[in-house]
Design a protein around this motif. Structure first.
Motif, PDB file in Angstrom:
ATOM      1  N   LYS A 133       0.779  -1.490   0.359  1.00  0.00           N
ATOM      2  CA  LYS A 133       0.495   0.068   0.244  1.00  0.00           C
ATOM      3  C   LYS A 133       0.922   1.610   0.135  1.00  0.00           C
ATOM      4  CE  LYS A 133      -4.204  -1.857   2.102  1.00  0.00           C
ATOM      5  NZ  LYS A 133      -5.023  -1.371   3.756  1.00  0.00           N
ATOM      6  N   PRO A 134       0.576   2.557  -0.472  1.00  0.00           N
ATOM      7  CA  PRO A 134       1.746   3.546  -0.633  1.00  0.00           C
ATOM      8  C   PRO A 134       1.376   4.132   0.309  1.00  0.00           C
ATOM      9  CG  PRO A 134      -0.988   3.787  -2.611  1.00  0.00           C
ATOM     10  CD  PRO A 134      -0.805   1.994  -1.656  1.00  0.00           C
ATOM     11  N   VAL A 135       1.915   5.599   0.706  1.00  0.00           N
ATOM     12  CA  VAL A 135       2.329   5.899   1.707  1.00  0.00           C
ATOM     13  C   VAL A 135       0.782   6.852   1.365  1.00  0.00           C
ATOM     14  CG1 VAL A 135       2.529   8.088   2.965  1.00  0.00           C
ATOM     15  CG2 VAL A 135       3.818   6.678   2.504  1.00  0.00           C
ATOM     16  N   PHE A 136       1.186   7.583   0.314  1.00  0.00           N
ATOM     17  CA  PHE A 136      -0.103   8.346  -0.629  1.00  0.00           C
ATOM     18  C   PHE A 136      -0.779   7.902  -2.124  1.00  0.00           C
ATOM     19  CE2 PHE A 136       3.704  10.899   1.211  1.00  0.00           C
ATOM     20  CZ  PHE A 136       2.341  11.806   2.272  1.00  0.00           C
ATOM     21  N   GLY A 137      -2.157   7.881  -2.518  1.00  0.00           N
ATOM     22  CA  GLY A 137      -2.720   8.287  -3.637  1.00  0.00           C
ATOM     23  C   GLY A 137      -3.377   6.455  -3.173  1.00  0.00           C
ATOM     24  N   LYS A 138      -3.818   6.116  -3.902  1.00  0.00           N
ATOM     25  CA  LYS A 138      -4.877   4.419  -4.011  1.00  0.00           C
ATOM     26  C   LYS A 138      -4.498   3.356  -4.801  1.00  0.00           C
ATOM     27  CE  LYS A 138      -8.854   6.963  -4.012  1.00  0.00           C
ATOM     28  NZ  LYS A 138     -10.758   7.582  -4.605  1.00  0.00           N
ATOM     29  N   GLU A 139      -3.447   3.696  -5.619  1.00  0.00           N
ATOM     30  CA  GLU A 139      -2.849   2.463  -6.001  1.00  0.00           C
ATOM     31  C   GLU A 139      -1.563   1.200  -5.513  1.00  0.00           C
ATOM     32  OE1 GLU A 139      -1.905   0.331 -10.781  1.00  0.00           O
ATOM     33  OE2 GLU A 139      -2.188   2.624 -11.277  1.00  0.00           O
ATOM     34  N   PHE A 140      -2.094   0.521  -5.555  1.00  0.00           N
ATOM     35  CA  PHE A 140      -0.554  -0.286  -4.694  1.00  0.00           C
ATOM     36  C   PHE A 140       0.545  -0.095  -5.880  1.00  0.00           C
ATOM     37  CE2 PHE A 140      -4.233  -2.409  -2.473  1.00  0.00           C
ATOM     38  CZ  PHE A 140      -3.542  -2.409  -1.315  1.00  0.00           C
ATOM     39  N   ASP A 141       1.070  -0.239  -5.015  1.00  0.00           N
ATOM     40  CA  ASP A 141       2.877  -0.020  -5.194  1.00  0.00           C
ATOM     41  C   ASP A 141       3.506  -1.582  -6.139  1.00  0.00           C
ATOM     42  OD1 ASP A 141       3.058   3.286  -5.474  1.00  0.00           O
ATOM     43  OD2 ASP A 141       3.490   3.101  -3.164  1.00  0.00           O
ATOM     44  N   HIS A 145      12.938  -7.538  -5.582  1.00  0.00           N
ATOM     45  CA  HIS A 145      14.470  -8.042  -4.855  1.00  0.00           C
ATOM     46  C   HIS A 145      14.139  -8.178  -3.365  1.00  0.00           C
ATOM     47  CE1 HIS A 145      15.957  -6.664  -9.027  1.00  0.00           C
ATOM     48  NE2 HIS A 145      16.739  -7.156  -8.446  1.00  0.00           N
ATOM     49  N   ASN A 146      13.003  -8.995  -3.330  1.00  0.00           N
ATOM     50  CA  ASN A 146      12.324  -9.042  -1.538  1.00  0.00           C
ATOM     51  C   ASN A 146      11.941  -7.444  -1.607  1.00  0.00           C
ATOM     52  OD1 ASN A 146      12.880 -11.264  -1.817  1.00  0.00           O
ATOM     53  ND2 ASN A 146      15.314 -11.672  -1.119  1.00  0.00           N
ATOM     54  N   GLY A 147      10.925  -6.453  -1.905  1.00  0.00           N
ATOM     55  CA  GLY A 147      10.385  -5.389  -1.491  1.00  0.00           C
ATOM     56  C   GLY A 147      11.508  -4.434  -0.814  1.00  0.00           C
ATOM     57  N   SER A 148      13.163  -4.614  -1.877  1.00  0.00           N
ATOM     58  CA  SER A 148      13.897  -3.268  -1.806  1.00  0.00           C
ATOM     59  C   SER A 148      14.041  -2.412  -2.505  1.00  0.00           C
ATOM     60  CB  SER A 148      14.725  -4.676  -1.581  1.00  0.00           C
ATOM     61  OG  SER A 148      15.504  -4.711  -2.408  1.00  0.00           O
ATOM     62  N   LYS A 149      12.811  -2.936  -4.158  1.00  0.00           N
ATOM     63  CA  LYS A 149      13.398  -1.817  -5.236  1.00  0.00           C
ATOM     64  C   LYS A 149      11.579  -1.534  -5.671  1.00  0.00           C
ATOM     65  CE  LYS A 149      17.685  -3.055  -6.594  1.00  0.00           C
ATOM     66  NZ  LYS A 149      18.516  -3.489  -7.746  1.00  0.00           N
ATOM     67  N   LYS A 150      11.614  -0.531  -5.668  1.00  0.00           N
ATOM     68  CA  LYS A 150       9.874  -0.391  -5.905  1.00  0.00           C
ATOM     69  C   LYS A 150       9.757   0.198  -7.170  1.00  0.00           C
ATOM     70  CE  LYS A 150       6.520   3.819  -5.528  1.00  0.00           C
ATOM     71  NZ  LYS A 150       6.032   5.058  -5.648  1.00  0.00           N
ATOM     72  N   VAL A 151       9.375  -0.613  -8.269  1.00  0.00           N
ATOM     73  CA  VAL A 151       8.614  -0.822  -9.718  1.00  0.00           C
ATOM     74  C   VAL A 151       8.183   0.858 -10.315  1.00  0.00           C
ATOM     75  CG1 VAL A 151       8.063  -1.842 -11.507  1.00  0.00           C
ATOM     76  CG2 VAL A 151       8.782  -2.775  -9.573  1.00  0.00           C
ATOM     77  N   ARG A 152       8.433   1.423 -11.443  1.00  0.00           N
ATOM     78  CA  ARG A 152       7.527   2.395 -12.455  1.00  0.00           C
ATOM     79  C   ARG A 152       6.581   1.566 -12.498  1.00  0.00           C
ATOM     80  NH1 ARG A 152      12.302   5.821 -15.222  1.00  0.00           N
ATOM     81  NH2 ARG A 152      13.524   6.732 -13.673  1.00  0.00           N
ATOM     82  N   GLY A 153       5.378   2.353 -12.457  1.00  0.00           N
ATOM     83  CA  GLY A 153       4.074   2.372 -13.044  1.00  0.00           C
ATOM     84  C   GLY A 153       3.494   1.261 -11.870  1.00  0.00           C
ATOM     85  N   GLY A 154       2.301   1.151 -12.146  1.00  0.00           N
ATOM     86  CA  GLY A 154       1.133   0.911 -11.068  1.00  0.00           C
ATOM     87  C   GLY A 154       0.563  -0.328 -11.555  1.00  0.00           C
ATOM     88  N   LEU A 155       0.260  -0.493 -10.236  1.00  0.00           N
ATOM     89  CA  LEU A 155      -0.230  -2.525 -10.368  1.00  0.00           C
ATOM     90  C   LEU A 155      -1.077  -3.084 -11.492  1.00  0.00           C
ATOM     91  CD1 LEU A 155      -0.284  -5.386  -9.208  1.00  0.00           C
ATOM     92  CD2 LEU A 155      -2.145  -4.224  -7.977  1.00  0.00           C
TER      93      LEU A 155
END
Length: 257
Positions: A133-141, A145-155
């Motif tokens: 869940k994002p800190v801001f916004g509605k769409e999931f991030d 790499h075991n949750g260490s690298k955020k991907v560009r683009g939404g779910l």
């Protein structure tokens, strides 16, 4: 008749079976081969095995371990971890594994999904999306790499991309719920189920058979995967491989019909 599936998910690190909480604090819980033998006896619907170190360590799949798992496993087996080429996927399927799981490699190179689907069939290609869940916004991030690298683009955009590329199934793994045993994120599950035509499996949060029933009640035909629920027992999280008996399983999976 199509039925919802109840799927143990085993995490492997350094050759051992581990369990995490929110993708951290891995706890050793035993030998994966022994776990497979027990799930055979309990007639699990399917089994997912994920090597959680292969991608982050930049190494290829452990083909020796995969071969041992495939020889022992008497249920459909899905393996993920370190797969970056169609040749690796073909080799793994040749060892007797029914499904290939992709995550970071598919996000970095979506064409890989099509390449592997052309090689082994779309039904054998599973894309795992680890979401938070994002800190801001509605769409999931989405993370790799075991949750260490955020991907560009939404779910949503990633789901559409992999459906177009020829994936045969999606696994949506909640980082927030991983190992917490407080129930699935049902809003996330319902959203994903309504977003795609692909078969969907939800992972992260199951702490009881009632949690699985609630997921199937909300989403209908779906895969309900769990790790902690099937390797721990009781408030003190004693290690005990378990799985619902046939009567319990029928009562749960028929609820979403």
């Amino acid at each position: 008749m199509l039925r919802s599936r109840i799927i143990p998910c085993l995490l492997v690190s350094d050759g051992g079976l581990v369990k995490t909480q929110r993708f951290g604090e891995p706890k050793y819980v035993g030998d994966p081969i022994n776990a497979v033998k027990i799930f055979n006896e309990k007639e699990a619907d399917e089994l997912v095995v994920l090597d959680i170190d292969a991608t982050s360590q930049g190494r290829q799949p452990d083909f020796t371990m995969i071969s041992q798992l495939a020889v022992e496993c008497r249920m459909p087996l899905c393996y993920g971890g370190g797969i970056t080429t169609r040749e690796q996927a073909k080799r793994i399927v040749g060892l007797g594994v029914e499904k290939i799981s992709l995550s970071a490699a598919a996000i970095a190179n979506p064409a890989l999904v099509t390449e592997i689907a052309d090689e082994v069939g779309s039904q054998s290609v599973v894309v795992v999306l680890d979401v938070k869940k994002p800190v801001f916004g509605k769409e999931f991030d989405v993370y790799t790499h075991n949750g260490s690298k955020k991907v560009r683009g939404g779910l949503n955009s990633l789901i559409a991309e992999f459906e177009r590329r020829g994936a045969g199934e999606l696994v949506i793994n909640s980082i927030d719920r991983d190992g917490m045993m407080k129930g699935y994120d049902l809003n996330l599950a319902e959203h994903v189920r309504a977003t795609t035509r692909l078969p969907v499996t939800i992972l992260g949060g199951a702490g009881s058979l009632e949690d699985i029933g609630a997921l199937i009640d909300r989403c209908g035909l779906i895969g309900a995967a769990a790790g902690s629920l099937f390797v721990f027992k009781g408030n003190y999280r004693a290690v005990l491989i378990n799985y619902p008996n046939p009567i319990q399983k029928d009562e749960i999976v028929l609820r979403g019909k």
